[in-house]
Design an enzyme around this catalytic site. Sequence first.
Site, PDB file in Angstrom:
ATOM      1  N   GLY A 101       0.832  -1.206   0.000  1.00 37.28           N
ATOM      2  CA  GLY A 101       0.000   0.000   0.000  1.00 37.28           C
ATOM      3  C   GLY A 101       0.865   1.255   0.000  1.00 37.28           C
ATOM      4  CG  HIS A 132       2.714  -4.474  -8.445  1.00 32.51           C
ATOM      5  ND1 HIS A 132       3.995  -4.015  -8.240  1.00 32.51           N
ATOM      6  CD2 HIS A 132       2.042  -4.220  -7.290  1.00 32.51           C
ATOM      7  CE1 HIS A 132       4.092  -3.496  -7.030  1.00 32.51           C
ATOM      8  NE2 HIS A 132       2.909  -3.623  -6.419  1.00 32.51           N
ATOM      9  CG  ASP A 158       5.178  -3.521 -11.311  1.00 33.70           C
ATOM     10  OD1 ASP A 158       4.425  -2.566 -11.566  1.00 33.70           O
ATOM     11  OD2 ASP A 158       5.713  -3.694 -10.194  1.00 33.70           O
ATOM     12  CB  SER A 209       3.531  -3.766  -3.449  1.00 33.91           C
ATOM     13  OG  SER A 209       3.308  -2.464  -3.884  1.00 33.91           O
ATOM     14  CE1 TYR A 210       6.483   2.125   1.635  1.00 32.92           C
ATOM     15  CE2 TYR A 210       5.570   0.964   3.526  1.00 32.92           C
ATOM     16  CZ  TYR A 210       6.355   1.979   3.010  1.00 32.92           C
ATOM     17  OH  TYR A 210       7.032   2.830   3.853  1.00 32.92           O
TER      18      TYR A 210
END
Length: 492
Positions: A99, A466, A414, A195-196
């Site tokens: 996020g 992603h 991505d 991701s984060y």
Amino acid sequence: MAPRGRNGAAAMAVAVASVVVAWLAGGGGGVVAAAAVGGGGCASSDRLEALPGQPAVAFAQYAGYVAVNEASGRALFYWLTEAAGDASMKPLVLWLNGGPGCSSIAYGASEEIGPFRIKTNGTGLYLNKYSWNREANLLFLESPAGVGFSYSNTTSDLKTSGDERTAQDALKFLVSWMSRFPQYRHRDFYIAGESYAGHYVPQLARKIVEFNKASPNPFINLKGILVGNGVTDNYYDNIGTVTYWWTHAMISDATYKAIMSSCNFTSANVSRLCNRAMSYAMNHEFGDIDQYSIYTPSCAAAAANVNATATATAGGRHRRRRRGKAVLRFKDTFIRRRSFGYDPCTETYAEKYYNRPDVQEAMHANTTGIPYRWTACSDVLIKTWRDSEFSMLPTYRLLMKAGLRVWVFSGDTDSVVPVTATRFALSHLGLKTKIRWYPWYSARQVGGWSEVYEGLTFASVRGAGHEVPLFQPRRAFRMFQSFLAGEPLPKS
């Protein structure tokens, strides 16, 4: 630069995380308190019989809350799907989405590695042929408080989240959760995410290493971490991302030169010239593409093809427009595999399904009456994120020194956290190569490319965006098998 901040703007400021040894000073009161608060209840009360519209399965499921801060009233929601066979003999894998502020249930569990997929319009579930619970017990955590069903009784907590508190609360969760599920104490344990979660995963692993050192009888048997398309180092990630845009013909030569000459990627402050160049690239040169998967249809195009509505764009897809600026976040793409192709507008499916009262009741979720709808991502957390470490490279060094298995992988389509960014960052670890770059195989096709270093394995996954397990589920599953086995990816 645009895809590196809490609203997709500048890279966030450096924050030095406090070590858990200091946090435990004075006899480990923090963990004792967490266990006392979160340890209430037992595993049997969390047993989930079946979700509405769920196909019959033989494995056990559990879901519920674990309190992590009594004073603030913070509690994190989890969903455990045990292994499909020999669960007692298989490892435990904690999955975290990024996020910051996005749900591991919405993405990891429901679109990627979990045993179920959500049917169109949230009417029910169907089985995921390549679920990772074929090989491991999967624990999905909605973290931090304010994400999904996880909550805080202190409203200000939702505006003061950051890397440090997220890692600390996740450690408290694990300590308490393993008191509730003692069969997983000392079990081989891995942390995975994307991701984060490129921050969440190594930061939590670091907390566990420090916790184990400070504990007379450590019981969290952490063996390794697996990070996909992860935010790694603000400086190297930014350079690698702009390079990906240019080498994949997403931006012009002039814009590439303008970004590289005007943007200072070592600073959290964005100059006027840098902001202008970035905005021009995203708003005028990218076009209407899914930046999390540059070769698949964007939501509007797919909606016309599959007769779907475009409401997902209003719900916050890969790119929003606010005050004339494009906004990216480190969430997971909304594209999901369907029998007739990709449907990039599926965020509404999860939001419809998990907002159903019968689903929430079955999952033991929303028991306190959260004053907002369940959403796949929290815009409040994304916009108000407080602290973010500049680089994960020092933490990788620490984890490798501790003897953990460290794997990093990248889907190669991505453009938000691209393969070039990850490779550029990892190259600055200066690791000795054990197995030189080679193609690895899955189902007699090149699944991607890999290089094995002293202490770390890197792998790309060919044709994946992603969310690697979404776009290439079979290849991702093969990679997961090799990771658990501690073996290089197959050369043939």
